[in-house]
Write a protein that holds these residues in place. Structure first.
Motif, PDB file in Angstrom:
ATOM      1  N   LEU A  18     -21.412 -13.181 -29.791  1.00  0.00           N
ATOM      2  CA  LEU A  18     -21.738 -12.399 -28.595  1.00  0.00           C
ATOM      3  C   LEU A  18     -20.853 -11.160 -28.571  1.00  0.00           C
ATOM      4  O   LEU A  18     -19.629 -11.268 -28.711  1.00  0.00           O
ATOM      5  CB  LEU A  18     -21.507 -13.246 -27.344  1.00  0.00           C
ATOM      6  N   VAL A  19     -21.466 -10.007 -28.376  1.00  0.00           N
ATOM      7  CA  VAL A  19     -20.720  -8.745 -28.339  1.00  0.00           C
ATOM      8  C   VAL A  19     -21.342  -7.834 -27.300  1.00  0.00           C
ATOM      9  O   VAL A  19     -22.549  -7.928 -27.019  1.00  0.00           O
ATOM     10  CB  VAL A  19     -20.729  -8.083 -29.739  1.00  0.00           C
ATOM     11  N   GLN A  20     -20.541  -6.980 -26.727  1.00  0.00           N
ATOM     12  CA  GLN A  20     -21.048  -6.018 -25.751  1.00  0.00           C
ATOM     13  C   GLN A  20     -21.727  -4.844 -26.457  1.00  0.00           C
ATOM     14  O   GLN A  20     -21.399  -4.523 -27.608  1.00  0.00           O
ATOM     15  CB  GLN A  20     -19.919  -5.500 -24.870  1.00  0.00           C
ATOM     16  N   ALA A  21     -22.639  -4.216 -25.765  1.00  0.00           N
ATOM     17  CA  ALA A  21     -23.299  -3.033 -26.306  1.00  0.00           C
ATOM     18  C   ALA A  21     -22.249  -2.001 -26.713  1.00  0.00           C
ATOM     19  O   ALA A  21     -21.259  -1.791 -26.013  1.00  0.00           O
ATOM     20  CB  ALA A  21     -24.251  -2.445 -25.276  1.00  0.00           C
ATOM     21  N   GLY A  22     -22.471  -1.397 -27.874  1.00  0.00           N
ATOM     22  CA  GLY A  22     -21.512  -0.444 -28.421  1.00  0.00           C
ATOM     23  C   GLY A  22     -20.501  -1.073 -29.356  1.00  0.00           C
ATOM     24  O   GLY A  22     -19.765  -0.357 -30.037  1.00  0.00           O
ATOM     25  N   THR A  77     -21.401 -12.787 -52.368  1.00  0.00           N
ATOM     26  CA  THR A  77     -21.495 -12.592 -50.925  1.00  0.00           C
ATOM     27  C   THR A  77     -22.078 -11.221 -50.611  1.00  0.00           C
ATOM     28  O   THR A  77     -21.735 -10.237 -51.274  1.00  0.00           O
ATOM     29  CB  THR A  77     -20.117 -12.730 -50.267  1.00  0.00           C
ATOM     30  N   VAL A  78     -22.940 -11.193 -49.611  1.00  0.00           N
ATOM     31  CA  VAL A  78     -23.476  -9.942 -49.101  1.00  0.00           C
ATOM     32  C   VAL A  78     -23.087  -9.822 -47.637  1.00  0.00           C
ATOM     33  O   VAL A  78     -22.952 -10.830 -46.931  1.00  0.00           O
ATOM     34  CB  VAL A  78     -25.016  -9.885 -49.284  1.00  0.00           C
ATOM     35  N   TYR A  79     -22.876  -8.594 -47.211  1.00  0.00           N
ATOM     36  CA  TYR A  79     -22.393  -8.335 -45.853  1.00  0.00           C
ATOM     37  C   TYR A  79     -23.349  -7.409 -45.112  1.00  0.00           C
ATOM     38  O   TYR A  79     -24.070  -6.610 -45.725  1.00  0.00           O
ATOM     39  CB  TYR A  79     -21.018  -7.679 -45.895  1.00  0.00           C
ATOM     40  N   LEU A  80     -23.324  -7.515 -43.807  1.00  0.00           N
ATOM     41  CA  LEU A  80     -24.026  -6.557 -42.962  1.00  0.00           C
ATOM     42  C   LEU A  80     -23.045  -6.111 -41.890  1.00  0.00           C
ATOM     43  O   LEU A  80     -22.681  -6.898 -41.011  1.00  0.00           O
ATOM     44  CB  LEU A  80     -25.279  -7.172 -42.331  1.00  0.00           C
ATOM     45  N   HIS A  81     -22.610  -4.870 -42.009  1.00  0.00           N
ATOM     46  CA  HIS A  81     -21.704  -4.300 -41.030  1.00  0.00           C
ATOM     47  C   HIS A  81     -22.554  -3.629 -39.957  1.00  0.00           C
ATOM     48  O   HIS A  81     -23.322  -2.711 -40.259  1.00  0.00           O
ATOM     49  CB  HIS A  81     -20.796  -3.267 -41.696  1.00  0.00           C
ATOM     50  N   MET A  82     -22.389  -4.073 -38.726  1.00  0.00           N
ATOM     51  CA  MET A  82     -23.221  -3.590 -37.633  1.00  0.00           C
ATOM     52  C   MET A  82     -22.343  -2.882 -36.616  1.00  0.00           C
ATOM     53  O   MET A  82     -21.442  -3.502 -36.032  1.00  0.00           O
ATOM     54  CB  MET A  82     -23.972  -4.751 -36.978  1.00  0.00           C
ATOM     55  N   ASN A  83     -22.597  -1.605 -36.415  1.00  0.00           N
ATOM     56  CA  ASN A  83     -21.851  -0.799 -35.453  1.00  0.00           C
ATOM     57  C   ASN A  83     -22.779  -0.301 -34.359  1.00  0.00           C
ATOM     58  O   ASN A  83     -24.000  -0.268 -34.517  1.00  0.00           O
ATOM     59  CB  ASN A  83     -21.207   0.397 -36.166  1.00  0.00           C
ATOM     60  N   ASN A  84     -22.159   0.101 -33.242  1.00  0.00           N
ATOM     61  CA  ASN A  84     -22.919   0.637 -32.111  1.00  0.00           C
ATOM     62  C   ASN A  84     -24.103  -0.273 -31.768  1.00  0.00           C
ATOM     63  O   ASN A  84     -25.242   0.185 -31.649  1.00  0.00           O
ATOM     64  CB  ASN A  84     -23.410   2.056 -32.421  1.00  0.00           C
ATOM     65  N   LEU A  85     -23.813  -1.539 -31.611  1.00  0.00           N
ATOM     66  CA  LEU A  85     -24.868  -2.513 -31.352  1.00  0.00           C
ATOM     67  C   LEU A  85     -25.530  -2.267 -30.003  1.00  0.00           C
ATOM     68  O   LEU A  85     -24.889  -1.834 -29.034  1.00  0.00           O
ATOM     69  CB  LEU A  85     -24.292  -3.920 -31.418  1.00  0.00           C
ATOM     70  N   LYS A  86     -26.824  -2.566 -29.980  1.00  0.00           N
ATOM     71  CA  LYS A  86     -27.635  -2.384 -28.774  1.00  0.00           C
ATOM     72  C   LYS A  86     -28.234  -3.726 -28.374  1.00  0.00           C
ATOM     73  O   LYS A  86     -28.411  -4.606 -29.217  1.00  0.00           O
ATOM     74  CB  LYS A  86     -28.760  -1.385 -29.063  1.00  0.00           C
ATOM     75  N   PRO A  87     -28.590  -3.874 -27.096  1.00  0.00           N
ATOM     76  CA  PRO A  87     -29.208  -5.140 -26.679  1.00  0.00           C
ATOM     77  C   PRO A  87     -30.446  -5.495 -27.513  1.00  0.00           C
ATOM     78  O   PRO A  87     -30.701  -6.687 -27.747  1.00  0.00           O
ATOM     79  CB  PRO A  87     -29.561  -4.883 -25.214  1.00  0.00           C
ATOM     80  N   GLU A  88     -31.175  -4.499 -27.970  1.00  0.00           N
ATOM     81  CA  GLU A  88     -32.369  -4.779 -28.766  1.00  0.00           C
ATOM     82  C   GLU A  88     -32.046  -5.274 -30.178  1.00  0.00           C
ATOM     83  O   GLU A  88     -32.962  -5.647 -30.923  1.00  0.00           O
ATOM     84  CB  GLU A  88     -33.278  -3.550 -28.851  1.00  0.00           C
ATOM     85  N   VAL A 123     -26.292  -9.293 -28.089  1.00  0.00           N
ATOM     86  CA  VAL A 123     -25.652  -8.077 -27.600  1.00  0.00           C
ATOM     87  C   VAL A 123     -25.935  -7.954 -26.109  1.00  0.00           C
ATOM     88  O   VAL A 123     -27.089  -7.866 -25.694  1.00  0.00           O
ATOM     89  CB  VAL A 123     -26.159  -6.843 -28.345  1.00  0.00           C
ATOM     90  N   SER A 124     -24.888  -7.965 -25.318  1.00  0.00           N
ATOM     91  CA  SER A 124     -25.042  -7.869 -23.870  1.00  0.00           C
ATOM     92  C   SER A 124     -24.949  -6.406 -23.421  1.00  0.00           C
ATOM     93  O   SER A 124     -24.222  -5.609 -24.011  1.00  0.00           O
ATOM     94  CB  SER A 124     -23.970  -8.701 -23.169  1.00  0.00           C
ATOM     95  N   SER A 125     -25.678  -6.101 -22.368  1.00  0.00           N
ATOM     96  CA  SER A 125     -25.691  -4.713 -21.864  1.00  0.00           C
ATOM     97  C   SER A 125     -24.599  -4.486 -20.848  1.00  0.00           C
ATOM     98  O   SER A 125     -23.939  -5.391 -20.399  1.00  0.00           O
ATOM     99  CB  SER A 125     -27.046  -4.414 -21.253  1.00  0.00           C
TER     100      SER A 125
END
Length: 126
Positions: A11-15, A78-89, A124-126
């Motif tokens: 769980l992460v906040q938007a952004g 191993t493969v990675y997915l770095h996710m930045n600036n996450l959005k609720p969608e 991703v929470s808004s």
């Protein structure tokens, strides 16, 4: 057989940011393309990104271009997915996949991948 195990969801906040990992085990010899897909509640699974064996070629869905980065460490399988600036969608279950797409046009097709992980939840929470 190849087993894929994802980790790193949460769980992460938007952004905010998260890094997903996908570890492969079993008969991992050969030079597969690795990809990430995701499935949001009530929606079909969709392509997110893929990376070639050499890491020379990467590809992203328009919805994540510029925010997500796919990478791999072949020595660690191993493969990675770095996710930045996450959005609720971006909220979804994220799956890694292993396969041999026949061309750049088939990289986004589920049918190009033979092995799939069990998925990891990203919220991703808004």
């Amino acid at each position: 057989q190849v087993q894929l195990v994802e980790s790193g969801g949460g769980l992460v906040q938007a952004g905010g940011s998260l890094r997903l990992s996908c570890a492969a085990s079993g008969r991992t010899f050969s030079s597969p393309v690795m990809a990430w897909f995701r499935q949001a509640p009530g929606k079909d699974r969709e392509y997110v990104a893929s990376i070639s064996w050499s890491s020379r070629n990467t590809d992203y869905a328009d919805s994540v271009e510029g925010r997500f980065t796919i990478s791999r460490d072949n020595a660690k399988n191993t493969v990675y997915l770095h996710m930045n600036n996450l959005k609720p969608e971006d909220t979804a279950v994220y799956y890694c996949a292993r396969g041999f797409p026949t061309s750049a046009y088939t990289r986004g097709r589920e049918s190009s991948y033979s092995y799939w992980g069990q998925g990891t939840q990203v919220t991703v929470s808004s």
